[in-house]
Write a protein that holds these residues in place. Sequence first.
Motif, mmCIF file in Angstrom:
data_model
loop_
_atom_site.group_PDB
_atom_site.id
_atom_site.type_symbol
_atom_site.label_atom_id
_atom_site.label_comp_id
_atom_site.label_asym_id
_atom_site.label_seq_id
_atom_site.Cartn_x
_atom_site.Cartn_y
_atom_site.Cartn_z
ATOM 1 N N ALA A 1 0.840 -1.200 0.000
ATOM 2 C CA ALA A 1 0.000 0.000 0.000
ATOM 3 C C ALA A 1 0.874 1.248 0.000
ATOM 4 O O ALA A 1 0.600 2.215 -0.724
ATOM 5 C CB ALA A 1 -0.932 -0.011 1.207
ATOM 6 N N LEU A 2 1.911 1.260 0.818
ATOM 7 C CA LEU A 2 2.828 2.408 0.855
ATOM 8 C C LEU A 2 3.556 2.579 -0.481
ATOM 9 O O LEU A 2 3.763 3.707 -0.936
ATOM 10 C CB LEU A 2 3.833 2.250 1.992
ATOM 11 C CG LEU A 2 3.260 2.401 3.402
ATOM 12 C CD1 LEU A 2 4.299 2.034 4.444
ATOM 13 C CD2 LEU A 2 2.760 3.810 3.602
ATOM 14 N N ALA A 3 3.948 1.470 -1.094
ATOM 15 C CA ALA A 3 4.631 1.540 -2.387
ATOM 16 C C ALA A 3 3.697 2.113 -3.455
ATOM 17 O O ALA A 3 4.115 2.945 -4.277
ATOM 18 C CB ALA A 3 5.127 0.164 -2.806
ATOM 19 N N LEU A 4 2.427 1.711 -3.432
ATOM 20 C CA LEU A 4 1.461 2.233 -4.398
ATOM 21 C C LEU A 4 1.237 3.727 -4.187
ATOM 22 O O LEU A 4 1.167 4.494 -5.151
ATOM 23 C CB LEU A 4 0.136 1.478 -4.291
ATOM 24 C CG LEU A 4 -0.942 1.860 -5.287
ATOM 25 C CD1 LEU A 4 -0.470 1.657 -6.723
ATOM 26 C CD2 LEU A 4 -2.214 1.072 -5.030
ATOM 27 N N CYS A 5 1.185 4.144 -2.923
ATOM 28 C CA CYS A 5 1.039 5.574 -2.628
ATOM 29 C C CYS A 5 2.254 6.364 -3.125
ATOM 30 O O CYS A 5 2.119 7.458 -3.652
ATOM 31 C CB CYS A 5 0.846 5.797 -1.126
ATOM 32 S SG CYS A 5 -0.765 5.277 -0.546
ATOM 33 N N ALA A 6 3.445 5.807 -2.941
ATOM 34 C CA ALA A 6 4.663 6.480 -3.390
ATOM 35 C C ALA A 6 4.690 6.606 -4.912
ATOM 36 O O ALA A 6 5.108 7.629 -5.462
ATOM 37 C CB ALA A 6 5.901 5.729 -2.901
ATOM 38 N N ILE A 7 4.219 5.569 -5.591
ATOM 39 C CA ILE A 7 4.178 5.605 -7.055
ATOM 40 C C ILE A 7 3.211 6.679 -7.533
ATOM 41 O O ILE A 7 3.503 7.469 -8.443
ATOM 42 C CB ILE A 7 3.782 4.224 -7.632
ATOM 43 C CG1 ILE A 7 4.916 3.226 -7.411
ATOM 44 C CG2 ILE A 7 3.436 4.324 -9.111
ATOM 45 C CD1 ILE A 7 4.536 1.798 -7.737
ATOM 46 N N MET A 8 2.041 6.755 -6.904
ATOM 47 C CA MET A 8 1.036 7.739 -7.302
ATOM 48 C C MET A 8 1.486 9.151 -6.978
ATOM 49 O O MET A 8 1.194 10.085 -7.710
ATOM 50 C CB MET A 8 -0.305 7.437 -6.630
ATOM 51 C CG MET A 8 -0.959 6.156 -7.094
ATOM 52 S SD MET A 8 -1.218 6.059 -8.865
ATOM 53 C CE MET A 8 -2.578 7.187 -9.037
ATOM 54 N N LYS A 9 2.222 9.308 -5.884
ATOM 55 C CA LYS A 9 2.717 10.639 -5.515
ATOM 56 C C LYS A 9 3.793 11.109 -6.495
ATOM 57 O O LYS A 9 3.893 12.290 -6.801
ATOM 58 C CB LYS A 9 3.283 10.611 -4.097
ATOM 59 C CG LYS A 9 3.713 11.961 -3.608
ATOM 60 C CD LYS A 9 4.229 11.884 -2.200
ATOM 61 C CE LYS A 9 4.680 13.261 -1.750
ATOM 62 N NZ LYS A 9 5.242 13.225 -0.399
ATOM 63 N N ALA A 10 4.590 10.188 -7.019
ATOM 64 C CA ALA A 10 5.662 10.537 -7.941
ATOM 65 C C ALA A 10 5.131 11.018 -9.290
ATOM 66 O O ALA A 10 5.825 11.715 -10.013
ATOM 67 C CB ALA A 10 6.577 9.334 -8.147
ATOM 68 N N ARG A 11 3.921 10.650 -9.617
ATOM 69 C CA ARG A 11 3.353 11.057 -10.918
ATOM 70 C C ARG A 11 3.101 12.475 -10.958
ATOM 71 O O ARG A 11 2.976 13.420 -10.830
ATOM 72 C CB ARG A 11 2.049 10.320 -11.194
ATOM 73 C CG ARG A 11 2.276 8.894 -11.577
ATOM 74 C CD ARG A 11 0.964 8.279 -11.961
ATOM 75 N NE ARG A 11 1.131 6.880 -12.232
ATOM 76 C CZ ARG A 11 0.165 6.094 -12.611
ATOM 77 N NH1 ARG A 11 -1.045 6.566 -12.728
ATOM 78 N NH2 ARG A 11 0.361 4.836 -12.859
#
Length: 97
Positions: free
Chosen positions: A87-97
């Motif tokens: 979940a944290l990794a998915l949030c980090a990916i979405m934040k990087a966009r």
Amino acid sequence: MTGLFLLQISTSNNLTASQVNPSEISLSVYDLALKGGWIMAILGVLSIIAVYIFIERYLTIKKASQDDKHFMNNIRDFIHNGRLDSALALCAIMKAR
């Protein structure tokens, strides 16, 4: 149609528009802005800033609306399954966009 009607000049004795009032002076938009003085410069700067803010907000909202529609469902599934790192990794990916 009404625009053409409003632009018509009614004159008597078949005079042309230049003969009706020969003291009229035609000004270009640039000359008119120069005659406006310092207030026109302020209005011009504020107009440019307003257009910039409008375009910037439009692009930001357009970018935000293109995010993954299933993002919250994926986060909820990861948390219910105990996979907080995913979940944290998915949030980090979405934040990087």
